[in-house]
Design an enzyme around this catalytic site. Structure first.
Site, PDB file in Angstrom:
ATOM      1  N   ASN A  83       0.825  -1.195   0.000  1.00  0.00           N
ATOM      2  CA  ASN A  83       0.000   0.000   0.000  1.00  0.00           C
ATOM      3  C   ASN A  83       0.867   1.256   0.000  1.00  0.00           C
ATOM      4  O   ASN A  83       2.080   1.187  -0.097  1.00  0.00           O
ATOM      5  CB  ASN A  83      -0.973  -0.048   1.186  1.00  0.00           C
ATOM      6  CG  ASN A  83      -2.315   0.559   0.850  1.00  0.00           C
ATOM      7  OD1 ASN A  83      -2.389   1.598   0.206  1.00  0.00           O
ATOM      8  ND2 ASN A  83      -3.369  -0.093   1.288  1.00  0.00           N
ATOM      9  N   HIS A 113      22.802  -0.078  12.573  1.00  0.00           N
ATOM     10  CA  HIS A 113      24.051   0.621  12.843  1.00  0.00           C
ATOM     11  C   HIS A 113      24.604   0.165  14.187  1.00  0.00           C
ATOM     12  O   HIS A 113      23.859  -0.312  15.046  1.00  0.00           O
ATOM     13  CB  HIS A 113      23.818   2.131  12.804  1.00  0.00           C
ATOM     14  CG  HIS A 113      23.288   2.578  11.476  1.00  0.00           C
ATOM     15  ND1 HIS A 113      24.099   2.719  10.376  1.00  0.00           N
ATOM     16  CD2 HIS A 113      22.033   2.855  11.064  1.00  0.00           C
ATOM     17  CE1 HIS A 113      23.356   3.093   9.336  1.00  0.00           C
ATOM     18  NE2 HIS A 113      22.101   3.172   9.730  1.00  0.00           N
ATOM     19  N   ALA A 158      -1.197  -3.890  13.045  1.00  0.00           N
ATOM     20  CA  ALA A 158      -0.784  -2.513  12.774  1.00  0.00           C
ATOM     21  C   ALA A 158       0.065  -1.968  13.909  1.00  0.00           C
ATOM     22  O   ALA A 158      -0.192  -2.214  15.080  1.00  0.00           O
ATOM     23  CB  ALA A 158      -2.018  -1.642  12.572  1.00  0.00           C
ATOM     24  N   ARG A 164      12.133 -10.025  15.897  1.00  0.00           N
ATOM     25  CA  ARG A 164      12.540 -11.435  15.969  1.00  0.00           C
ATOM     26  C   ARG A 164      11.632 -12.237  15.042  1.00  0.00           C
ATOM     27  O   ARG A 164      10.574 -11.762  14.609  1.00  0.00           O
ATOM     28  CB  ARG A 164      12.469 -11.953  17.396  1.00  0.00           C
ATOM     29  CG  ARG A 164      11.090 -11.930  17.994  1.00  0.00           C
ATOM     30  CD  ARG A 164      11.090 -12.460  19.433  1.00  0.00           C
ATOM     31  NE  ARG A 164       9.943 -11.957  20.139  1.00  0.00           N
ATOM     32  CZ  ARG A 164       9.980 -11.061  21.105  1.00  0.00           C
ATOM     33  NH1 ARG A 164      11.116 -10.562  21.498  1.00  0.00           N
ATOM     34  NH2 ARG A 164       8.889 -10.652  21.685  1.00  0.00           N
TER      35      ARG A 164
END
Length: 187
Positions: A83, A113, A158, A164
């Site tokens: 979407n 990072h 949502a 994981r």
């Protein structure tokens, strides 16, 4: 070893290296072109995606506001829908199966990072593959982090942050995402 070779090997690499930046700038240009194709011209959009991405299946649709870091590291199966405003930071490979729907404003990232600030000052990144199985529905505003595998027949609620692996036939929600129930297996 060149920085681009380190990137491809899954090692820490300097993300503002010229070769690495060239990949990103090419992707940024391609995203700009793609996002400006007439929204009603589904065939032109599909044809451009075939050139821009690593591989795509039949009936692939990515709505406007799509961004990526490379493009060629994205592989999607048949009946794929992303979407509006989906971002896939494909410094490493992203594999997405068949019959997958991704909600708006979702981010899939293969890059992270270092925790060490000295390494961050050196502009270092490190990337790990992301895999998403078949028959997956990812809700709006989900964030999928590097190295994650999402199984087959999975729903991600949502706003979830997936840090994981999520097993087959599961519904996962929350921050961080956790499995809250098993769902009916696909026949």
């Amino acid at each position: 070893m060149r920085e681009i070779d380190k990137l491809k090997a899954g090692l820490e690499y300097c993300f503002d290296d010229e070769e690495v930046m060239d990949l990103k700038l090419n992707a940024v240009k391609n995203c700009e072109i793609y996002n400006n194709i007439d929204v009603c011209d589904r065939q032109a959009k599909y044809d451009f995606l075939k050139e821009m991405l690593g591989s795509i299946g039949e009936n692939t649709c990515i709505e406007q506001g799509f961004y990526c870091d490379n493009g060629k590291n994205i592989h999607v199966g048949d009946n794929f829908l992303a979407n509006y405003q989906v971002t896939i930071l494909d410094v490493n490979e992203v594999y997405i199966g068949n019959d997958v729907m991704i909600g708006p404003k979702t981010t899939i990232t293969t890059v992270g990072h270092p925790i060490n600030p000295n390494k961050r000052r050196q502009r270092l990144g490190q990337a790990s593959k992301v895999r998403i199985g078949n028959d997956v529905w990812i809700g709006a505003n989900v964030c999928i982090l590097p190295g994650v595998t999402i199984g087959n027949n999975v729903i991600i609620g949502a706003g979830a942050v997936v840090n994981r692996d999520i097993p087959d036939n599961s519904m996962a929600v929350g921050v961080p995402a956790r499995v809250i129930k098993e769902i009916e297996k696909v026949i």
